[in-house]
Design an enzyme around this catalytic site. Structure first.
Site, PDB file in Angstrom:
ATOM      1  N   GLY A  12       0.787  -1.236   0.000  1.00 43.53           N
ATOM      2  CA  GLY A  12       0.000   0.000   0.000  1.00 43.53           C
ATOM      3  C   GLY A  12       0.812   1.276   0.000  1.00 43.53           C
ATOM      4  O   GLY A  12       0.289   2.343   0.330  1.00 43.53           O
ATOM      5  N   ASN A  14       1.917   3.032  -2.539  1.00 43.45           N
ATOM      6  CA  ASN A  14       1.381   4.000  -3.506  1.00 43.45           C
ATOM      7  C   ASN A  14       0.105   4.639  -2.987  1.00 43.45           C
ATOM      8  O   ASN A  14      -0.106   5.842  -3.143  1.00 43.45           O
ATOM      9  CB  ASN A  14       1.150   3.321  -4.863  1.00 43.45           C
ATOM     10  N   ARG A  64     -14.061 -14.272 -11.628  1.00 42.80           N
ATOM     11  CA  ARG A  64     -13.584 -12.884 -11.746  1.00 42.80           C
ATOM     12  C   ARG A  64     -14.727 -11.873 -11.692  1.00 42.80           C
ATOM     13  O   ARG A  64     -14.732 -10.948 -10.890  1.00 42.80           O
ATOM     14  CB  ARG A  64     -12.769 -12.727 -13.038  1.00 42.80           C
ATOM     15  N   MET A  89      -3.320  -6.729  -7.478  1.00 43.82           N
ATOM     16  CA  MET A  89      -2.707  -7.787  -8.281  1.00 43.82           C
ATOM     17  C   MET A  89      -3.754  -8.764  -8.803  1.00 43.82           C
ATOM     18  O   MET A  89      -3.628  -9.985  -8.682  1.00 43.82           O
ATOM     19  CB  MET A  89      -1.624  -8.502  -7.467  1.00 43.82           C
ATOM     20  N   ASN A 106      -3.971   2.821 -13.297  1.00 38.24           N
ATOM     21  CA  ASN A 106      -3.079   1.812 -12.713  1.00 38.24           C
ATOM     22  C   ASN A 106      -1.657   2.333 -12.775  1.00 38.24           C
ATOM     23  O   ASN A 106      -1.321   3.162 -13.621  1.00 38.24           O
ATOM     24  CB  ASN A 106      -3.180   0.503 -13.510  1.00 38.24           C
ATOM     25  N   HIS A 108       2.352   0.789 -12.947  1.00 35.62           N
ATOM     26  CA  HIS A 108       3.113  -0.436 -13.201  1.00 35.62           C
ATOM     27  C   HIS A 108       4.602  -0.104 -13.139  1.00 35.62           C
ATOM     28  O   HIS A 108       5.023   0.918 -13.685  1.00 35.62           O
ATOM     29  CB  HIS A 108       2.744  -1.013 -14.574  1.00 35.62           C
ATOM     30  N   ASP A 140      -7.599  -0.646 -19.414  1.00 37.66           N
ATOM     31  CA  ASP A 140      -8.568  -1.229 -20.346  1.00 37.66           C
ATOM     32  C   ASP A 140      -8.693  -2.718 -20.050  1.00 37.66           C
ATOM     33  O   ASP A 140      -8.266  -3.178 -18.988  1.00 37.66           O
ATOM     34  CB  ASP A 140      -8.185  -0.924 -21.809  1.00 37.66           C
ATOM     35  N   GLU A 141      -9.245  -3.476 -20.989  1.00 38.01           N
ATOM     36  CA  GLU A 141      -9.535  -4.891 -20.711  1.00 38.01           C
ATOM     37  C   GLU A 141      -8.272  -5.747 -20.647  1.00 38.01           C
ATOM     38  O   GLU A 141      -8.328  -6.900 -20.236  1.00 38.01           O
ATOM     39  CB  GLU A 141     -10.460  -5.483 -21.788  1.00 38.01           C
ATOM     40  N   ASP A 144      -2.040  -4.357 -18.008  1.00 41.94           N
ATOM     41  CA  ASP A 144      -0.995  -3.328 -18.096  1.00 41.94           C
ATOM     42  C   ASP A 144      -0.923  -2.732 -19.504  1.00 41.94           C
ATOM     43  O   ASP A 144       0.160  -2.624 -20.097  1.00 41.94           O
ATOM     44  CB  ASP A 144       0.372  -3.937 -17.691  1.00 41.94           C
TER      45      ASP A 144
HETATM   46  C1  GAR Z   1       4.095  -1.300  -7.063  1.00 41.19           C
HETATM   47  O1  GAR Z   1       5.458  -1.409  -7.430  1.00 41.19           O
HETATM   48  C2  GAR Z   1       3.213  -1.260  -8.286  1.00 41.19           C
HETATM   49  O2  GAR Z   1       3.781  -0.551  -9.347  1.00 41.19           O
HETATM   50  C3  GAR Z   1       3.084  -2.720  -8.602  1.00 41.19           C
HETATM   51  O3  GAR Z   1       2.916  -3.329  -7.349  1.00 41.19           O
HETATM   52  C4  GAR Z   1       3.622  -2.579  -6.366  1.00 41.19           C
HETATM   53  C5  GAR Z   1       2.680  -2.276  -5.237  1.00 41.19           C
HETATM   54  O4  GAR Z   1       3.373  -1.636  -4.195  1.00 41.19           O
HETATM   55  N1  GAR Z   1       1.962  -2.974  -9.468  1.00 41.19           N
HETATM   56  C6  GAR Z   1       1.987  -3.867 -10.468  1.00 41.19           C
HETATM   57  O5  GAR Z   1       2.941  -4.597 -10.692  1.00 41.19           O
HETATM   58  C7  GAR Z   1       0.733  -3.906 -11.319  1.00 41.19           C
HETATM   59  N2  GAR Z   1       0.934  -4.664 -12.496  1.00 41.19           N
HETATM   60  P1  GAR Z   1       2.554  -0.848  -3.077  1.00 41.19           P
HETATM   61  O6  GAR Z   1       1.517  -1.828  -2.530  1.00 41.19           O
HETATM   62  O7  GAR Z   1       3.582  -0.508  -2.046  1.00 41.19           O
HETATM   63  O8  GAR Z   1       1.925   0.361  -3.719  1.00 41.19           O
END
Ligand code: GAR
Length: 199
Positions: A12, A14, A64, A89, A106, A108, A140-141, A144
């Protein structure tokens, strides 16, 4: 004020960076709900500590769209207008994407379209790239994949391993996500095909 729904699965950081940007007045929004699909996500504990509304809806073993319907229902009840995936995720169903079309973001940890999917930082490190970074994009669908709002790059140093690289990217993620959110919430952009352009 724009209401945000945050979806996360883990640490968490971000989400916390966005919450701090809101507190500092850098993003004109409020967090209406934080949803985790994992009971043990530290990000949910952090959200509770901030006094934010939280909800855990375990996704394991659920179909899903069935799971997504429960998530969307909760987001709507909370009045969420924009959805922020912060380390969520789990791929969203096309149905979910359609419910909030053009209003799901999102982040990435790579320079997309390179290295989508899991362990993007390790993928980039193992490939031997000399630059990597992070991408904030519309959802989108596809995994990433949506139109890119903002990217930030970092050099891969000779002294790096996949962990130091991931740490350096994460610092930029926290800056990039707030910048991208501030831009889209200001409405001062237009989308031309896959290009997101300032107005
Ligand atoms: C982050 O590095 C984010 O970019 C990645 O998961 C991590 C979450 O960290 N997301 C992906 O890989 C999505 N495809 P956080 O829980 O500390 O924000």
């Amino acid at each position: 004020m724009t209401k945000l729904g945050i979806l996360l699965s883990g640490r968490g950081s971000n989400f916390l960076a966005i919450a701090e940007s809101i507190r500092l007045g850098h993003i004109d929004a409020e967090i209406a709900l934080v949803v985790s699909n994992r009971e043990d996500a530290p990000g949910i504990t952090a959200a509770q500590a901030l006094g934010l509304p939280t909800l855990v809806l375990p996704s394991q073993g659920r179909k899903r769209q069935e799971h997504d319907e429960a998530v969307v229902d909760a987001l709507r009840r909370a009045g969420a207008e924009w959805i922020v995936l912060a380390g969520y995720m789990r791929l969203l169903s096309p149905w979910f994407v359609h419910q909030f079309a053009g209003r799901i973001l999102n982040i990435h940890p790579s320079l997309l379209p390179a290295f989508p999917g899991l362990d993007a930082q390790k993928q980039a490190f193992d490939y031997g790239v000399q630059f990597s970074g992070c991408t904030v994009h519309f959802v989108d669908e596809h995994l990433d994949h949506g139109a890119i709002i903002l990217q930030k790059s970092v050099p891969v140093l000779p002294t790096d391993d996949e962990h130091t690289l991931a740490d350096r990217i994460l610092v930029l993620e926290h800056i990039a996500y707030s910048e991208a959110l501030a831009l889209v919430l200001s409405g001062k952009y237009r989308v031309e095909g896959r290009r997101v352009l300032p107005l």
